[in-house]
Design a protein around this motif. Structure first.
Motif: not given
Length: 431
Positions: A216-228, A201-214
């Motif tokens: 956390k974005r390189d760490f795959p274990a951290v759920d810090a992407t938007s799924y946008l 299933k396609v997940q809903p996008y979540n902009l709250k996930q990327i408050a500290n995007y820059e």
């Protein structure tokens, strides 16, 4: 019996009522608007019957139809060859105008040209609009009018132009418009389209996930992407809304949205990149293209934990973390010396957010053959990438349950593969 004069709005990669430029203009026309979606046989015929993307499209269309029913209208859904569908519709309705938003992939450009040619022959006016990007085709160019092939100057010109008009206008109000055609068209089930539900299933996008995007974005274990990305791909959210949000919230995330437009204008201006190296000098590379090696890569059994975790995540969810995408792509092209086109095709089959421009652009970047690509002698070390970005092994343990039992031996030694890749590229680059 006199048929009522109508306009059509043709949904494609813009599956929403709000902030939809083509739909906005259709609703301003003098005729009632019939919203239309066509399941294109030319696209569907090569897809598995449980393709999750088709399920997502169906659910998105169901949501649109549900909104339309609240104002006395409905969505007309058809399936078939698009030109044939329009020929039949032109006999059923007195169509005066057809509106749609542009697509920049070669198949879509050719299809739309053919449709508009037919419509014009029937005295039906055809209108197309820019909707899935902020700047399209040749709007961001160098001083001499030529397209950029390097990202940073493209980004700088993009930001300069955007800042003169920010925030970009958003087109709202469609979901309450009285200009839709009054109708109760029957909405088909997924089975009636010839498909079935997928477990993915396609997940809903979540902009709250990327408050500290820059950070956390390189760490795959951290759920810090938007799924946008799937939502931008199918247009369930408008790029204008997302760009306006990012411009005021997170500059690094905005840069990722600009990368998307960079690759789109590359695809439009250099369409041969879909099937050829962007840099012809790389045409002499002698790829090994070993099918057994490719199957191990596809199944996530290479013996390199980060590569295998990424491929298993892709196969099970239709998604892969962006940092990991770079690692697995580099591994395929550099460690295994398999043509980037093999990997691009596999991602096209599996990714929920598959978009030709970004997929081709990023694969050529990883292979070193594309515009503004990583240099050929840059070969990611999967073990170092694992230590840097998943030091505690949280990500790999999630996708490789047998990891603790003693993981298998790497299928190829990194030092050997690196030296072989550099020598092969060096020997193959045409002078």
């Amino acid at each position: 019996m006199t048929k009522q004069k109508v306009s059509f709005f043709w949904f494609r990669r813009d599956l929403r009522l709000e902030d939809n430029i083509g739909l906005f203009h259709a609703l301003e026309s003098e005729y009632p608007v019939i919203p239309l979606f066509i399941y294109d046989d030319a696209i569907l015929e090569n897809l598995p019957k449980n393709d999750a993307r088709v399920g997502f499209i169906h659910q998105s269309l169901f949501n649109i139809n549900d909104q339309l029913k609240q104002i006395g209208s409905s969505l007309l859904v058809k399936k078939g060859e698009t030109a044939t569908v329009f020929k039949v519709l032109s006999q059923e309705f007195d169509i005066k105008e057809v509106f749609f938003n542009k697509d920049y992939e070669q198949y879509a450009i050719a299809r739309d040209y053919k449709i508009c040619e037919f419509l014009q022959s029937e005295n039906i006016v055809c209108f197309s609009f820019k909707d899935q990007v902020i700047f399209e085709e040749k709007e961001i160019t160098k001083a001499d009018g030529l397209p950029y092939t390097i990202y940073t100057p493209f980004k700088n010109k993009w930001l300069e132009k955007y800042n003169t008009m920010a925030p970009v206008r958003e087109y709202i109000g469609a979901s309450t418009s009285s200009s839709f055609y009054n109708s109760t068209f029957v909405f088909p089930s997924l089975g009636e389209i010839g498909f079935e539900e997928s477990t993915i299933k396609v997940q809903p996008y979540n902009l709250k996930q990327i408050a500290n995007y820059e950070e956390k974005r390189d760490f795959p274990a951290v759920d810090a992407t938007s799924y946008l990305s799937p939502h931008l791909r199918f247009g369930t959210v408008s790029v204008r809304k997302m760009v306006n949000w990012a411009a005021n919230t997170n500059a690094v995330f905005l840069s990722e949205l600009i990368w998307r437009e960079f690759f789109m204008q590359i695809l439009f201006n250099f369409p041969r990149e879909v099937t050829h190296n962007f840099k012809p000098a790389y045409d002499g590379i002698q790829w090994l293209n070993n099918e057994a090696d490719f199957k191990r890569w596809c199944s996530g059994t290479t013996g390199y934990p980060m590569v295998d975790a990424g491929m298993r995540q892709l196969n099970e969810t239709g998604y892969m973390h962006n940092r990991v995408r770079m690692v697995v792509a580099s591994f395929l092209c550099k460690h295994l010396l398999i043509n980037w086109q093999w990997g691009e095709a596999y991602f096209a089959e599996k990714l929920l957010d598959y978009e030709m421009a970004s997929n081709v652009g990023n694969w050529q970047w990883a292979a070193g053959t594309g515009c503004d690509a990583a240099p050929y002698f840059r070969v990611f070390n999967p073990e170092i990438q694992l230590k840097k970005f998943d030091e505690k092994g949280i990500y790999i343990r999630k996708w490789i349950p047998e990891f603790e039992l003693g993981y298998g031996k790497p299928m190829v030694d990194h030092a050997f593969a690196r030296d072989r890749a550099i020598a092969t590229y060096k020997a193959g680059i045409l002078k």
